[in-house]
Design an enzyme around this catalytic site. Structure first.
Site, PDB file in Angstrom:
ATOM      1  N   GLY A   1      -3.034   2.888 -28.769  1.00  0.00           N
ATOM      2  CA  GLY A   1      -2.218   2.613 -29.951  1.00  0.00           C
ATOM      3  C   GLY A   1      -3.009   2.944 -31.213  1.00  0.00           C
ATOM      4  O   GLY A   1      -4.230   3.131 -31.160  1.00  0.00           O
TER       5      GLY A   1
ATOM      6  N   GLN B   1      -3.888   1.020 -33.453  1.00  0.00           N
ATOM      7  CA  GLN B   1      -4.903  -0.022 -33.634  1.00  0.00           C
ATOM      8  C   GLN B   1      -5.692  -0.290 -32.351  1.00  0.00           C
ATOM      9  O   GLN B   1      -6.123  -1.413 -32.085  1.00  0.00           O
ATOM     10  CB  GLN B   1      -4.255  -1.308 -34.142  1.00  0.00           C
ATOM     11  CG  GLN B   1      -3.902  -1.262 -35.622  1.00  0.00           C
ATOM     12  CD  GLN B   1      -5.138  -1.035 -36.492  1.00  0.00           C
ATOM     13  OE1 GLN B   1      -6.257  -1.419 -36.150  1.00  0.00           O
ATOM     14  NE2 GLN B   1      -4.935  -0.395 -37.632  1.00  0.00           N
ATOM     15  N   SER B   2      -5.888   0.726 -31.547  1.00  0.00           N
ATOM     16  CA  SER B   2      -6.594   0.551 -30.272  1.00  0.00           C
ATOM     17  C   SER B   2      -8.058   0.139 -30.471  1.00  0.00           C
ATOM     18  O   SER B   2      -8.820   0.824 -31.169  1.00  0.00           O
ATOM     19  CB  SER B   2      -6.542   1.872 -29.506  1.00  0.00           C
ATOM     20  OG  SER B   2      -7.476   1.870 -28.459  1.00  0.00           O
ATOM     21  N   ASN B   3      -8.434  -0.957 -29.837  1.00  0.00           N
ATOM     22  CA  ASN B   3      -9.850  -1.366 -29.834  1.00  0.00           C
ATOM     23  C   ASN B   3     -10.685  -0.391 -29.005  1.00  0.00           C
ATOM     24  O   ASN B   3     -11.845  -0.127 -29.312  1.00  0.00           O
ATOM     25  CB  ASN B   3      -9.990  -2.764 -29.229  1.00  0.00           C
ATOM     26  CG  ASN B   3      -9.312  -3.817 -30.075  1.00  0.00           C
ATOM     27  OD1 ASN B   3      -9.559  -3.913 -31.274  1.00  0.00           O
ATOM     28  ND2 ASN B   3      -8.449  -4.613 -29.456  1.00  0.00           N
TER      29      ASN B   3
ATOM     30  N   CYS C   1     -10.116   2.854 -28.567  1.00  0.00           N
ATOM     31  CA  CYS C   1     -10.365   4.095 -29.323  1.00  0.00           C
ATOM     32  C   CYS C   1     -11.458   3.873 -30.369  1.00  0.00           C
ATOM     33  O   CYS C   1     -12.332   4.729 -30.560  1.00  0.00           O
ATOM     34  CB  CYS C   1      -9.079   4.586 -29.978  1.00  0.00           C
ATOM     35  SG  CYS C   1      -7.897   5.262 -28.789  1.00  0.00           S
TER      36      CYS C   1
END
Ligand SMILES: *Cc1c(COP(=O)(O)O)cnc(C)c1O
Length: 352
Positions: free
Chosen positions: A89, A91-93, A95
Site C-alpha cells: 500500500g 503507507q506500506s511499512n 516498502c
C-alpha cells in the site's frame, strides 16, 4: 509401498531441532526487549500481558519487516542484485523498511504501490522518498488484477537499464523471509526461559502471514504447547490458515523435510472491522488507552487492531485460566499519522 517421511511420527512427541539459520545480514537491533504491561494487565483483570517489542528493531526501521529482510537481502546480495523491487500500500511499512535498507546497503529500491498518488508524501511514503526509492502508483483494482505482471514489467524495465533486480513479495513473506520470525521465536523462547515464563498464547497482527508463519514454525519446534494466534487485519481466517500453512509446508520441504513437526495454524478474523487500514472508534479508543496507560504506541492498521482483538478476547474471559500472554508488537508507528484527524479529536469519549 511408499514410506511416509513427512512429518516423522516421533516429531509429534519430541522436540525436533530447528535447522541452522541460513546466511543473513545483521541489520536489526536485536534482541528486542520483552516487557510486562502491568497497568494494562491490571485494568483488564486477566493474564499478565507481555509485549515483545519488535517496534524497537530500529528507529525509522521500526517493526517486523527488517527481520525478514535480513534474510532476503543476504540472498539478494548473494545473487549480486543491485535493485530491489517490492510492493504494498502507499503507507506500506514493508516498502519503507525496504527503501531504507536499500539506501543503507548502497542498492536501489523500486516500489509498486497500491493507491492514488497523494498530493504530498506523508509518513511512510515520505521516508521512501527521502531514501531515494522510485515509486509507481496503481489503483487498487489494477494492482489486485495485475500484480505479477507489474513485477514482470518493472523487472524488464530495470534490466533493460542495465540493473540486476531482486523481487521481494508482499510483506517479504516467502520461505526466505519466514526465517526472520523463526529466529525471533528462538529469541523469544530464550527470553521466556530466562524469566521462567510459560505463556500459553502468543498473539501477533497478520497482514501477509510471514510473521505468524515464522512464529508458528519456531514455537512448533521449541514450545509446541504454545498457541500462536494471528489476528487478521485484512483477509479471512480461512485465507490465512491456508496461506500460512502453505508457506510453512514450502519452508519445510526446502529446509527440513524430515524434521519439521506438525503445527497448527491459528488465525482470528473477528477484529478486522470494515477492512484493511479501516478502523472503528473501538480500535482508536484502545490505541488511546494503551498510550495513556502504558506509553505503548499502537497503529490503526496493524498493532492497534490486533491488540484490540486481544483485549476483547481477554474481556470475554477467553484467556482467564492463563497467567501470561505475549503480544508481539510488530511496529508501524508511521501508520498513525495518516489518521491524525480521527485520533486527534479531543471530543472522543473513552469507552474503556
Ligand atoms: C506488515 C506488518 C504486520 C503484518 O506482518 P505480516 O508478516 O505481513 O503478516 C504487522 N504489523 C505491522 C506494523 C506491519 O507493518
Amino acid at each position: 509401498m511408499a514410506i511416509q517421511l513427512y512429518p516423522p511420527l516421533f516429531s509429534r512427541y519430541f522436540l525436533t531441532m530447528l535447522p541452522p539459520l541460513p546466511p543473513h545480514l545483521s541489520l536489526a537491533q536485536l534482541p528486542t526487549p520483552l516487557q510486562l504491561m502491568p497497568r494494562l494487565s491490571r485494568e483488564l483483570g486477566g493474564p499478565r500481558i507481555w509485549i515483545k517489542r519488535d517496534d524497537l528493531t530500529g528507529t525509522a526501521l521500526t517493526g517486523n519487516k527488517i527481520r525478514k529482510l535480513e534474510y532476503l537481502l543476504a540472498d539478494a546480495q548473494q545473487q549480486d542484485a543491485n535493485v530491489l523491487i517490492t510492493c504494498g500500500g502507499v503507507q506500506s511499512n514493508h516498502c519503507r523498511a525496504t527503501a531504507i535498507l536499500a539506501a543503507q546497503l548502497g542498492l536501489k529500491a523500486h516500489l509498486i504501490l497500491r493507491g492514488a498518488t497523494p498530493p504530498v508524501a506523508d509518513a511512510n511514503l515520505l521516508l521512501d522518498q527521502l531514501c531515494g526509492a522510485s515509486v509507481a502508483f496503481y489503483t487498487a483494482r489494477e494492482y489486485q488484477a495485475r500484480l505479477p505482471e507489474l513485477f514482470a514489467h518493472w523487472r524488464e524495465v530495470l534490466t533493460a537499464q542495465g540493473m540486476k533486480p531482486y523481487a521481494i513479495p508482499t510483506g517479504g513473506s516467502n520461505t526466505m523471509g519466514l526465517w526472520g520470525y523463526v529466529q525471533a521465536a528462538q529469541e523469544l523462547h530464550e527470553q521466556l526461559q530466562t524469566l521462567n515464563l510459560n505463556p500459553q498464547v502468543i498473539v501477533c497482527a497478520t497482514g501477509s502471514g510471514g510473521t505468524q508463519a515464522g512464529l508458528t514454525l519456531g514455537m512448533g519446534h521449541l514450545r509446541p504447547q504454545v498457541e500462536v494466534v494471528g489476528m487478521a487485519v485484512c483477509d479471512s481466517a480461512e485465507y490465512f490458515n491456508s496461506k500460512v500453512q502453505n508457506d510453512i509446508d514450502l519452508w519445510a520441504n526446502q529446509y527440513s523435510p524430515l524434521e519439521t513437526p506438525r503445527v497448527t495454524v491459528r488465525t482470528n478474523d473477528s477484529y478486522i472491522g470494515p477492512g484493511y487500514a479501516l478502523a472503528t472508534e473501538d480500535v482508536f479508543n484502545t490505541i488511546r488507552w494503551a498510550g495513556r496507560t502504558e506509553g505503548l504506541i499502537l497503529d490503526p492498521v496493524y498493532t492497534g487492531k490486533a491488540f484490540h482483538g486481544l483485549v476483547q478476547e481477554i474481556r470475554q474471559g477467553r484467556y482467564k485460566h492463563m497467567d501470561d500472554v505475549v503480544f508481539v508488537h510488530t511496529g508501524g508507528i508511521f501508520g498513525l499519522f495518516p489518521y491524525r484527524s480521527e485520533l486527534g479529536q479531543a471530543s472522543a469519549v473513552d469507552q474503556l
